[in-house]
Design an enzyme around this catalytic site. Structure first.
Site, short mmCIF file in Angstrom:
data_model
loop_
_atom_site.label_atom_id
_atom_site.label_comp_id
_atom_site.label_asym_id
_atom_site.label_seq_id
_atom_site.Cartn_x
_atom_site.Cartn_y
_atom_site.Cartn_z
N TYR A 68 144.20 8.13 77.38
CA TYR A 68 144.41 9.49 77.71
C TYR A 68 144.69 9.68 79.14
CZ TYR A 68 142.59 10.69 73.14
OH TYR A 68 142.28 10.58 71.81
N TYR A 95 134.02 13.81 66.14
CA TYR A 95 135.06 12.76 66.82
C TYR A 95 135.02 11.55 65.85
CZ TYR A 95 138.06 9.59 69.24
OH TYR A 95 139.09 8.63 69.78
N ASP A 107 130.16 8.39 59.89
CA ASP A 107 130.72 7.40 61.01
C ASP A 107 129.55 7.06 62.03
OD1 ASP A 107 131.84 6.56 63.16
OD2 ASP A 107 133.46 8.28 63.16
N LYS A 163 132.37 -0.36 67.69
CA LYS A 163 131.59 -0.31 68.96
C LYS A 163 130.70 -1.42 69.29
CE LYS A 163 133.22 4.12 70.81
NZ LYS A 163 133.71 5.45 70.01
C1 LIG Z 1 134.78 5.55 69.29
C2 LIG Z 1 134.74 5.96 67.87
C3 LIG Z 1 135.74 6.14 66.72
C4 LIG Z 1 137.03 5.19 67.10
O1 LIG Z 1 136.68 3.85 67.41
P1 LIG Z 1 138.03 3.07 68.25
O2 LIG Z 1 137.30 1.68 68.23
O3 LIG Z 1 138.18 3.67 69.50
O4 LIG Z 1 139.11 3.47 67.41
C5 LIG Z 1 135.40 6.49 65.76
N1 LIG Z 1 134.28 7.32 65.43
C6 LIG Z 1 133.24 7.41 66.24
C7 LIG Z 1 132.24 8.42 66.15
C8 LIG Z 1 133.56 6.92 67.65
O5 LIG Z 1 132.80 7.21 68.49
#
Ligand SMILES: *Cc1c(COP(=O)(O)O)cnc(C)c1O
Length: 424
Positions: free
Chosen positions: A16, A144, A245, A274
């Site tokens: 970004y 997100y 997620d 992550k």
């Molecule tokens: C960081 C994140 C993503 C995306 O993961 P990337 O490895 O950056 O593609 C998706 N969902 C959540 C909740 C996140 O924190």
């Protein structure tokens, strides 16, 4: 290269950022424990765990050993038609650790792709079931889920950073974000918007997707576990799949191994990323149930239509298994509880400052929400000048440090956050 920093400025995109007028980036030459070392020798206490991922800190001996060992044996091989121990050993751990009945594992290389895979699983499931009209998603605002096109379409249309593309993204349904905070008294009214959208559009909705308990990059909000329980119940009542997620929340960050455990529920599809590898390699996973997997494979083409080149990369899988073993061998729950108390003690007093709207802490996550957006370049420098790495966005100044951070370093971190917030 002599002028590598100028070269970076001229040629390399950062997340970004502008390629015409980029904000300064800080050159890091090494990292160990919770400290990042800059090219000029200065050390910064890391308050970000490299975006939730470096839970054991940097240069963690067990992870380095796992990586080196694996590199000497099998660093990569295609996953089509081939399997290997690092992937099976990691999948076994994930199946055991995640809530039942999740038991089928799809590996990919980043969180966004794990979300794409989850969405595709839900869509393919309903196609196979002869319900292709079920092709939309229902989510909540302030979420997100990543930067790729499928994921962008379920990010908050305003805070989710992708408003620019709203015209060309698939249209999904957005319920109001939960208002009840994690520790607030529960209010039934919180469900209204979600309940109405789900019952009005159940025939079109393939799945609900949301971040359980903690909404990350879309607003750093912590919501009530009852919301999640109700979502599970409503999805069941309508026969709609639930995708959780846990890319940010997984592996202990909120005080439970997975945030959905705060509500005692489990999803039909789960995304991990992550902290999966302790921040050493890029890796993600999408888990689902035997029922969803059987549904997907019950009709032509009889297979799940996805397969990344670096799927199940052995280096990443070996490091992830080592990271999970290290986490589970530690008193991680006691550790997170301790960090929560310390973050609360350090940050709560900041709510008295006039520039501060709210302070909230959950597990090893501390958030100071300001009334006004911060000036990124200026605040970043103020943190670095004080020996701390914090990267705010918008009105949010927040920290999710490596779990191994010492009391003294955490004290410095929260003190500096207070100092910097006070001069905005
Ligand atoms: C960081 C994140 C993503 C995306 O993961 P990337 O490895 O950056 O593609 C998706 N969902 C959540 C909740 C996140 O924190």
């Amino acid at each position: 290269m002599e002028n590598w920093r100028e070269f970076d400025r001229e040629h390399i995109w950062h997340p970004y950022t502008s390629m015409v007028d980029p904000l300064p980036v800080f050159p890091v030459v090494s990292a160990e424990g919770v400290r990042l070392t800059l090219a000029d020798g200065r050390e910064l206490i890391d308050g970000m765990a490299s975006w939730w991922s470096a839970i054991h800190g940097y240069r963690c001996p067990e992870l380095v050993a796992a990586l080196c060992h694996q590199a000497r044996t099998l660093s990569h091989v295609m996953f089509g038609g081939i399997t290997h121990r690092p992937a099976t050993a990691l999948a076994a751990r994930l199946v055991e650790l995640t809530p039942p009945p999740l038991e089928k594992v799809f590996f990919s290389d980043s969180g966004s792709v794990a979300v794409e895979v989850a969405i595709k699983m839900a869509l393919q499931y309903w196609q196979a079931k002869g319900r292709p009209a079920r092709h939309r998603l229902l989510t909540i605002r302030s979420g997100y889920h990543g930067d790729t096109f499928g994921a962008m379409a379920v990010c908050d249309p305003v805070t989710g950073m992708h408003g620019l593309f709203s015209g060309i993204l698939p249209k999904h349904y957005f319920a109001d974000a939960p208002r009840c905070g994690f520790r607030d008294p529960w209010d039934d009214g919180d469900m209204e918007s979600f309940e109405r959208l789900l019952s009005d559009h159940a025939d079109e909705i393939a799945a609900v997707i949301l971040e359980p308990i903690c909404q990350g990059a879309g607003g750093m909000r912590f919501y009530h576990p009852e919301y999640l329980r109700r979502v599970r119940r409503l999805c069941d009542a309508q026969g709609v799949l639930l995708i959780l997620d846990e890319i940010a929340t997984g592996f202990g960050r909120t005080g439970k191994l997975f945030a959905c455990e705060h509500a005692g529920i489990s999803p039909d599809i789960l995304c991990l990323g992550k902290a999966l590898t302790g921040g050493m390699m890029t890796l993600a996973a999408t888990l689902t149930t035997a029922e969803v997997a059987a549904g997907i494979c019950s009709k032509a083409p009889g297979v799940f239509m996805h397969g990344p080149t670096f799927m199940g990369n052995p280096l990443a899988c070996a490091v992830a298994a080592a990271s999970i073993d290290k986490l589970l061998a530690s008193d991680w729950q006691g550790r997170i509880h301790h960090l929560e108390k310390r973050l609360d003690a350090g940050l709560s007093p900041l709510s008295a400052l006039s520039a501060v709207k709210e302070v909230r802490v959950l597990g090893a996550i501390g958030v100071v929400e300001m009334h006004q957006p911060v000036d990124m370049a200026r605040i970043q420098r103020q943190f670095v000048d004080r020996g701390v790495w914090i990267r705010p966005f918008g009105r949010l100044v927040y920290t999710m440090p490596p779990y191994i951070i010492s009391d003294a370093d955490l004290e410095t971190l929260t003190r500096v956050m207070g100092e910097v917030v006070a001069i905005q």
